[in-house]
Scaffold this motif. Structure first.
Motif, PDB file in Angstrom:
ATOM      1  N   LEU A  36     -24.376 114.228  45.189  1.00  7.03           N
ATOM      2  CA  LEU A  36     -22.951 114.377  45.250  1.00  7.03           C
ATOM      3  C   LEU A  36     -22.180 112.973  45.718  1.00  7.03           C
ATOM      4  N   VAL A  37     -21.445 112.582  45.190  1.00  3.55           N
ATOM      5  CA  VAL A  37     -20.599 111.332  45.677  1.00  3.55           C
ATOM      6  C   VAL A  37     -18.982 111.628  45.839  1.00  3.55           C
ATOM      7  N   SER A  38     -18.364 111.423  47.038  1.00  6.20           N
ATOM      8  CA  SER A  38     -17.019 111.823  47.330  1.00  6.20           C
ATOM      9  C   SER A  38     -16.424 110.459  46.701  1.00  6.20           C
ATOM     10  N   ILE A  39     -15.699 110.888  45.458  1.00 11.07           N
ATOM     11  CA  ILE A  39     -14.944 109.498  44.763  1.00 11.07           C
ATOM     12  C   ILE A  39     -13.603 109.370  45.483  1.00 11.07           C
ATOM     13  N   LYS A  40     -12.835 110.408  45.983  1.00 12.67           N
ATOM     14  CA  LYS A  40     -11.883 110.247  46.697  1.00 12.67           C
ATOM     15  C   LYS A  40     -11.910 111.367  47.813  1.00 12.67           C
ATOM     16  N   THR A  41     -11.796 110.906  49.131  1.00  8.80           N
ATOM     17  CA  THR A  41     -11.839 111.850  50.382  1.00  8.80           C
ATOM     18  C   THR A  41     -10.829 112.045  50.941  1.00  8.80           C
TER      19      THR A  41
ATOM     20  N   CYS B 252     -22.884 114.255  40.743  1.00 12.95           N
ATOM     21  CA  CYS B 252     -21.602 115.196  40.809  1.00 12.95           C
ATOM     22  C   CYS B 252     -20.585 114.346  41.478  1.00 12.95           C
ATOM     23  N   MET B 253     -19.597 113.871  40.824  1.00  6.75           N
ATOM     24  CA  MET B 253     -18.296 113.386  41.518  1.00  6.75           C
ATOM     25  C   MET B 253     -17.115 114.128  42.082  1.00  6.75           C
ATOM     26  N   GLY B 254     -16.703 114.024  43.214  1.00  7.20           N
ATOM     27  CA  GLY B 254     -15.939 114.884  43.814  1.00  7.20           C
ATOM     28  C   GLY B 254     -14.724 114.389  44.272  1.00  7.20           C
ATOM     29  N   ALA B 255     -13.534 114.868  44.116  1.00  8.65           N
ATOM     30  CA  ALA B 255     -12.329 114.417  44.434  1.00  8.65           C
ATOM     31  C   ALA B 255     -11.522 115.574  45.155  1.00  8.65           C
ATOM     32  N   ALA B 256     -10.862 115.090  46.490  1.00 10.79           N
ATOM     33  CA  ALA B 256     -10.170 116.063  47.204  1.00 10.79           C
ATOM     34  C   ALA B 256      -8.753 116.063  46.716  1.00 10.79           C
ATOM     35  N   TRP B 257      -8.875 116.647  45.320  1.00 11.56           N
ATOM     36  CA  TRP B 257      -7.406 116.662  44.664  1.00 11.56           C
ATOM     37  C   TRP B 257      -7.227 118.484  44.684  1.00 11.56           C
ATOM     38  N   ARG B 258      -5.971 118.756  44.645  1.00 11.21           N
ATOM     39  CA  ARG B 258      -5.535 120.110  44.080  1.00 11.21           C
ATOM     40  C   ARG B 258      -5.873 120.457  42.543  1.00 11.21           C
ATOM     41  N   GLU B 259      -5.331 119.362  41.784  1.00 15.30           N
ATOM     42  CA  GLU B 259      -5.301 119.420  40.627  1.00 15.30           C
ATOM     43  C   GLU B 259      -5.514 118.207  39.968  1.00 15.30           C
ATOM     44  N   VAL B 260      -5.858 117.777  38.756  1.00 13.57           N
ATOM     45  CA  VAL B 260      -6.039 116.576  38.065  1.00 13.57           C
ATOM     46  C   VAL B 260      -4.503 116.404  37.515  1.00 13.57           C
TER      47      VAL B 260
END
Ligand code: SAM
Ligand code: SF4
Length: 329
Positions: free
Chosen positions: A47-52, A99-107
């Protein structure tokens, strides 16, 4: 004759599996696993957190929710070349899915999404299976990700429909299912699973797996997370999950969705070799491994590449090759 793939499971059938003696259940799951998968292979993912952090959603388990008071420091969207440097190192360490994860509600359709599309193109060019988890998205956004070469999109249902609003109130279960349906208008594969250990009843675990196992088609990938208790979140003091519960959850998922890759995800750092071996026997065939002993954020621990190489070698398991280039999951 191979076990048939069913999407018409009843709730009673699913619930009954949870009451089977554990050894019988594991034996049945292992048999199904061997019909559809190579039993000597485990996929290593990273995993990589692209936006934390700073996420507007109020998920009760999450270190990244702005509603929770964890120690995670919010960080802006990473530069694409930084992500690619991480991806190259991951590949050199035997990782085949990033797997790139972003702490967003939505795109949102903006420059940040364009940057994520660049990341997807770059990671795909490295020959890795590229996965994103960015929150809710529309069918159009799913297609843009598909066009950039996205292989999989993670969108967990997390728990049962009945228990959902005990854990999350800023979106509905139906929102989750809608995003999964939007993904199904493209050829991006679906990764969807959940978390155990959030105070849910056995009926909720059964209900969650029933939801996933009656999707047609099944998610190609089903992560089973054990809650990692993050200080400062409402679930910081949740009771521990016995290993037998984790094994049971994996085995039932394996029996219900024979072709899916069941992933032993968060919580693995607390398990010994024998515990993990039982999970692999029950049909888990993927692990998340890391460079810095963290899953997405510092708040959720993860085993590192060297110890995982030793773990797999000690069990006679081999890391699986990527399937992104034209192969099926
Ligand atoms: N914001 C995106 C979303 O919610 O879809 C993606 C990021 S989120 C961190 C990805 C998944 O990680 C969640 O759906 C949840 O299942 C899992 N997760 C997050 N925090 C966890 C924790 N403390 N313990 C176990 N699993 C966790
Ligand atoms: Fe945000 Fe995802 Fe964490 Fe929920 S799980 S708070 S949506 S980052």
């Amino acid at each position: 004759m191979a076990t048939p793939i069913r999407t018409d499971w009843t709730r009673a059938e699913v619930r009954a599996l949870f009451d089977e003696p554990l050894m019988d259940l594991v034996y049945r799951a292992a048999t199904v696993h061997r019909e559809y998968h190579r039993a000597d292979e485990v996929q290593v993912c990273q995993l990589v957190s692209i936006k934390t952090g700073g996420c507007p959603e109020d998920c009760g388990y999450c270190s990244q929710s702005a509603h929770n008071d964890s120690d995670v420091k919010p960080e802006p969207l990473m530069a694409a070349d930084e992500v690619l440097r991480i991806a190259r190192r991951a590949k050199n360490n035997g990782v085949t899915r990033l797997c790139m994860g972003a702490a967003w509600r939505e795109v949102k359709d903006n420059a940040q999404f364009d940057r994520v599309l660049d990341m997807v193109r770059g990671v795909n060019d490295l020959g890795l299976e590229v996965c994103c988890t960015l929150g809710m998205l529309s069918a159009d956004q799913a297609q843009r990700l598909a066009d950039a070469g996205l292989y999989a999109y993670n969108h967990n249902v997390d728990t049962s429909a009945e228990y959902y609003d005990t854990i999350i109130t800023t979106r509905t279960y139906q929102d989750r299912l809608d995003t999964i349906a939007n993904l199904r208008t493209t050829d991006v594969t679906v990764c969807s699973g959940g978390i155990i250990g959030m105070g849910e009843a056995l009926d909720d675990r059964a209900s969650m797996l029933h939801t996933l196992a009656t999707l047609d088609p099944h998610p190609e990938s089903v992560p089973i997370n054990v809650l990692s208790k993050v200080p400062g979140t409402p679930l910081a003091d949740a009771p521990d999950v016995p290993i037998t519960d984790t094994v049971r959850m994996i085995a039932v998922a394996r029996i219900l969705m024979p072709t899916s890759t069941v992933r032993l995800s968060a919580g693995r750092h607390l398990m010994g070799v024998a515990d993990q071996a039982l999970c692999f026997m029950a049909g888990a065939s993927s692990i998340f491994s890391s460079e810095r002993n963290i899953m997405l954020t510092d708040a959720v621990p993860c085993a590192d590449h060297a110890s995982d190489r030793a773990l797999l070698a000690s069990l006679g398991l081999r890391p699986r090759e990527p399937q992104a280039q034209g192969a099926t999951v």
